[in-house]
Design a protein around this motif. Structure first.
Motif, PDB file in Angstrom:
ATOM      1  N   ASN A 293       3.505   7.981  22.256  1.00  0.00           N
ATOM      2  CA  ASN A 293       3.902   7.062  21.130  1.00  0.00           C
ATOM      3  C   ASN A 293       2.452   6.989  20.540  1.00  0.00           C
ATOM      4  O   ASN A 293       1.403   6.739  20.951  1.00  0.00           O
ATOM      5  CB  ASN A 293       4.412   5.643  21.450  1.00  0.00           C
ATOM      6  N   ARG A 294       2.629   7.046  19.124  1.00  0.00           N
ATOM      7  CA  ARG A 294       1.525   6.995  18.397  1.00  0.00           C
ATOM      8  C   ARG A 294       1.765   5.782  17.446  1.00  0.00           C
ATOM      9  O   ARG A 294       2.811   5.859  16.562  1.00  0.00           O
ATOM     10  CB  ARG A 294       1.150   8.186  17.453  1.00  0.00           C
ATOM     11  N   ILE A 295       0.838   5.022  17.240  1.00  0.00           N
ATOM     12  CA  ILE A 295       0.942   3.831  16.133  1.00  0.00           C
ATOM     13  C   ILE A 295       0.297   4.022  14.936  1.00  0.00           C
ATOM     14  O   ILE A 295      -0.858   4.050  15.051  1.00  0.00           O
ATOM     15  CB  ILE A 295       0.527   2.262  16.945  1.00  0.00           C
ATOM     16  N   ILE A 296       1.009   3.917  13.755  1.00  0.00           N
ATOM     17  CA  ILE A 296       0.229   4.133  12.567  1.00  0.00           C
ATOM     18  C   ILE A 296       0.762   2.961  11.601  1.00  0.00           C
ATOM     19  O   ILE A 296       1.792   2.945  11.413  1.00  0.00           O
ATOM     20  CB  ILE A 296       0.585   5.630  11.843  1.00  0.00           C
ATOM     21  N   LEU A 297      -0.376   2.249  11.087  1.00  0.00           N
ATOM     22  CA  LEU A 297       0.155   1.367   9.988  1.00  0.00           C
ATOM     23  C   LEU A 297       0.003   1.925   8.817  1.00  0.00           C
ATOM     24  O   LEU A 297      -1.117   2.985   8.654  1.00  0.00           O
ATOM     25  CB  LEU A 297      -0.937   0.186  10.035  1.00  0.00           C
ATOM     26  N   PHE A 298       0.599   2.043   7.656  1.00  0.00           N
ATOM     27  CA  PHE A 298       0.795   2.652   6.493  1.00  0.00           C
ATOM     28  C   PHE A 298       0.757   1.629   5.212  1.00  0.00           C
ATOM     29  O   PHE A 298       1.799   1.536   4.669  1.00  0.00           O
ATOM     30  CB  PHE A 298       2.331   3.206   6.558  1.00  0.00           C
ATOM     31  N   PRO A 299      -0.571   1.305   4.866  1.00  0.00           N
ATOM     32  CA  PRO A 299      -0.726   0.495   3.947  1.00  0.00           C
ATOM     33  C   PRO A 299      -1.098   1.289   2.424  1.00  0.00           C
ATOM     34  O   PRO A 299      -1.306   0.731   1.613  1.00  0.00           O
ATOM     35  CB  PRO A 299      -1.888  -0.575   4.264  1.00  0.00           C
ATOM     36  N   PHE A 300      -0.876   2.795   2.610  1.00  0.00           N
ATOM     37  CA  PHE A 300      -1.437   3.278   1.527  1.00  0.00           C
ATOM     38  C   PHE A 300      -0.352   3.310   0.238  1.00  0.00           C
ATOM     39  O   PHE A 300       0.833   2.818   0.411  1.00  0.00           O
ATOM     40  CB  PHE A 300      -1.191   4.905   1.727  1.00  0.00           C
ATOM     41  N   LEU A 301      -0.929   3.268  -0.904  1.00  0.00           N
ATOM     42  CA  LEU A 301      -0.192   3.151  -2.275  1.00  0.00           C
ATOM     43  C   LEU A 301       0.218   4.317  -2.880  1.00  0.00           C
ATOM     44  O   LEU A 301      -0.406   5.519  -2.673  1.00  0.00           O
ATOM     45  CB  LEU A 301      -1.028   2.428  -3.360  1.00  0.00           C
ATOM     46  N   LEU A 302       1.613   4.531  -3.378  1.00  0.00           N
ATOM     47  CA  LEU A 302       1.902   5.477  -3.930  1.00  0.00           C
ATOM     48  C   LEU A 302       1.304   5.588  -5.195  1.00  0.00           C
ATOM     49  O   LEU A 302       1.196   4.449  -6.097  1.00  0.00           O
ATOM     50  CB  LEU A 302       3.351   5.341  -4.358  1.00  0.00           C
ATOM     51  N   VAL A 303       0.490   6.668  -5.630  1.00  0.00           N
ATOM     52  CA  VAL A 303      -0.316   6.975  -6.674  1.00  0.00           C
ATOM     53  C   VAL A 303       0.390   7.542  -7.820  1.00  0.00           C
ATOM     54  O   VAL A 303       0.491   9.011  -7.184  1.00  0.00           O
ATOM     55  CB  VAL A 303      -1.686   6.997  -6.616  1.00  0.00           C
ATOM     56  N   LEU A 304       0.508   7.295  -8.774  1.00  0.00           N
ATOM     57  CA  LEU A 304       1.063   8.235 -10.105  1.00  0.00           C
ATOM     58  C   LEU A 304      -0.030   8.088 -11.295  1.00  0.00           C
ATOM     59  O   LEU A 304      -0.773   7.082 -11.477  1.00  0.00           O
ATOM     60  CB  LEU A 304       2.462   7.786 -10.361  1.00  0.00           C
TER      61      LEU A 304
ATOM     62  N   ASP B 277      -1.582  11.732   2.098  1.00  0.00           N
ATOM     63  CA  ASP B 277      -2.322  11.418   3.374  1.00  0.00           C
ATOM     64  C   ASP B 277      -1.476  11.494   4.706  1.00  0.00           C
ATOM     65  O   ASP B 277      -1.763  11.452   5.838  1.00  0.00           O
ATOM     66  CB  ASP B 277      -2.922  10.173   3.444  1.00  0.00           C
ATOM     67  N   ARG B 278      -0.096  11.864   4.709  1.00  0.00           N
ATOM     68  CA  ARG B 278       0.752  11.897   5.876  1.00  0.00           C
ATOM     69  C   ARG B 278       1.850  13.060   5.560  1.00  0.00           C
ATOM     70  O   ARG B 278       3.110  13.040   5.631  1.00  0.00           O
ATOM     71  CB  ARG B 278       1.429  10.759   6.001  1.00  0.00           C
ATOM     72  N   PRO B 279       1.283  14.507   5.150  1.00  0.00           N
ATOM     73  CA  PRO B 279       2.106  15.650   5.046  1.00  0.00           C
ATOM     74  C   PRO B 279       2.944  16.045   6.471  1.00  0.00           C
ATOM     75  O   PRO B 279       3.838  16.857   6.269  1.00  0.00           O
ATOM     76  CB  PRO B 279       1.171  16.832   4.461  1.00  0.00           C
ATOM     77  N   ASP B 280       2.110  15.442   7.384  1.00  0.00           N
ATOM     78  CA  ASP B 280       3.171  15.796   8.733  1.00  0.00           C
ATOM     79  C   ASP B 280       4.471  15.265   8.835  1.00  0.00           C
ATOM     80  O   ASP B 280       5.512  15.326   9.754  1.00  0.00           O
ATOM     81  CB  ASP B 280       2.364  15.594   9.817  1.00  0.00           C
ATOM     82  N   LEU B 281       4.763  14.180   8.232  1.00  0.00           N
ATOM     83  CA  LEU B 281       6.145  13.341   8.572  1.00  0.00           C
ATOM     84  C   LEU B 281       7.275  14.458   7.976  1.00  0.00           C
ATOM     85  O   LEU B 281       7.087  15.106   6.735  1.00  0.00           O
ATOM     86  CB  LEU B 281       6.450  12.246   7.585  1.00  0.00           C
ATOM     87  N   ASN B 282       8.321  14.812   8.802  1.00  0.00           N
ATOM     88  CA  ASN B 282       9.319  15.669   8.569  1.00  0.00           C
ATOM     89  C   ASN B 282      10.387  14.863   7.632  1.00  0.00           C
ATOM     90  O   ASN B 282      10.331  13.814   7.188  1.00  0.00           O
ATOM     91  CB  ASN B 282       9.916  16.096   9.911  1.00  0.00           C
TER      92      ASN B 282
END
Length: 357
Positions: A2-13, A193-198
């Motif tokens: 298991n890997r724990i990742i907190l994801f606070p990044f903002l969607l930037v447009l 920043d997370r292109p690995d998500l399927n």
């Protein structure tokens, strides 16, 4: 592992609104809405133990019971909205023909006397007669193998269904009346920043309810865990995505699930949008923004309905005097009917302000 990742990044447009072919984005803020407080009258029915979903067919309100109520209790109740009297129960609990375990969604039938309900547990639709006094349905339709991954679906036309899956690469899937897949629309965009998500993980991150209006050709993915509404126009297969006010993704973990990794959002996740209704002129979206622990303490789930036009332009914020879990709109009487989340849940009735008519 298991890997724990907190994801606070903002969607930037690059701007508050951008457009590509068949896809437009809009970012909203709470100040974009004009605030209008509205009050309600509540109706309580002792026959209903633990209401979970509400529907409206003609002037009949349909209420489903949560799956955990006693098995001998009917799954559905019919209420007369004209005089607020209890009409009759429907829905015999069971796994046999014309029975059901749960009633997750309601759909209009071919005439005012009939309606359908979706039993998510058994993956089938059961048809009922309003006038028939029996608990059993009159017919049923079982989902086909191509539809088994659907979480929610609804009738899109006389010849097709639309639905959403928690595993598919497309935002919206289309099926014919025989349950054969005939289309998929809108690929999930990759996360910065997370292109690995399927595709499966992206679909979970965008977990939604699914509502719509076949007459208007508009359908909505109602974001449960992030501030996002996805409007789908079935006439030209185009999307409008509304993000905000909170642009952060929910914190999550990637956890092993039998050989592949799934998203885990934690038990105390924030619940964002709770429901939506498309009318002839507007989109009404019930917004919560509370955590599970907050709800457990206060019984408050959602106390505002954000109103948009069909292009996703924010208009009004209806401040409610009661917390709701979901709702329907009677366009003939200009009323909102919502299931309350208080200690003795019932039906709250709000008059839609004249400003919105």
């Amino acid at each position: 592992m298991n890997r724990i990742i907190l994801f606070p990044f903002l969607l930037v447009l690059s701007s508050c609104e951008t457009e590509t072919k068949n896809l437009s984005y809009r970012i909203i803020q709470e100040k974009d809405f004009k605030v209008i407080p509205i009050t309600s009258e509540k109706y309580y029915f002792e026959e209903i133990i633990n209401p979970s979903n509400i529907g409206l067919v003609d002037n009949k309100i349909l209420i489903s019971e949560a799956w955990r109520v006693p098995e001998e209790h009917p799954r559905i109740h019919i209420i007369n909205s004209k005089d607020w009297t209890y009409d009759k129960p429907k829905g015999k609990h069971g796994e046999g023909p014309l029975e059901l375990i749960d009633a997750s969604l309601f759909y209009k039938g071919e005439n005012a006397d009939t309606f359908w309900t979706y039993s998510m547990n058994r993956r089938k639709l059961v048809e009922y007669s309003m006038s028939d006094p029996t608990l059993l349905g009159k017919s049923e339709w079982k989902m086909t193998e191509p539809m088994m991954d659907l979480m929610f679906f609804t009738q899109a036309s006389d010849s097709s269904f639309l639905g959403i899956s928690e595993a598919n690469k497309n935002r919206i899937l289309e099926f014919d009346k025989d349950g054969n897949k005939i289309g998929g629309y809108g690929d999930w965009e990759k996360v910065k920043d997370r292109p690995d998500l399927n595709d499966h993980q992206l679909a979970e991150l965008n977990g939604s309810f699914f509502k719509g209006n076949a007459d208007e050709g508009l359908f909505i993915r109602v974001g449960i865990y992030r501030d996002r509404l996805i409007i789908f126009d079935n006439r030209d297969k185009s999307f409008i995505i509304i993000d905000g006010p909170d642009l952060e993704f929910p914190p999550f973990e990637l956890v092993d699930a039998g050989g592949f990794e799934r998203l885990y959002l934690g038990w105390d996740r924030l619940y964002r949008y709770r429901d939506a209704v498309v009318t002839k002129s507007y989109i009404f979206a019930l917004y919560g923004g509370v955590s599970q622990s907050e709800y457990n303490k206060t019984s408050v789930m959602a106390e505002q309905i954000w109103v948009f036009d069909h292009r996703g332009q924010p208009l009004w914020n209806l401040k409610l005097d009661r917390s709701l879990i979901n709702f329907v709109i009677n366009e003939d009487t200009n009323e909102i009917y919502g299931l309350t989340t208080d200690e003795d849940p019932g039906i709250a009735v709000f008059n839609i302000p004249n400003d919105l008519l």
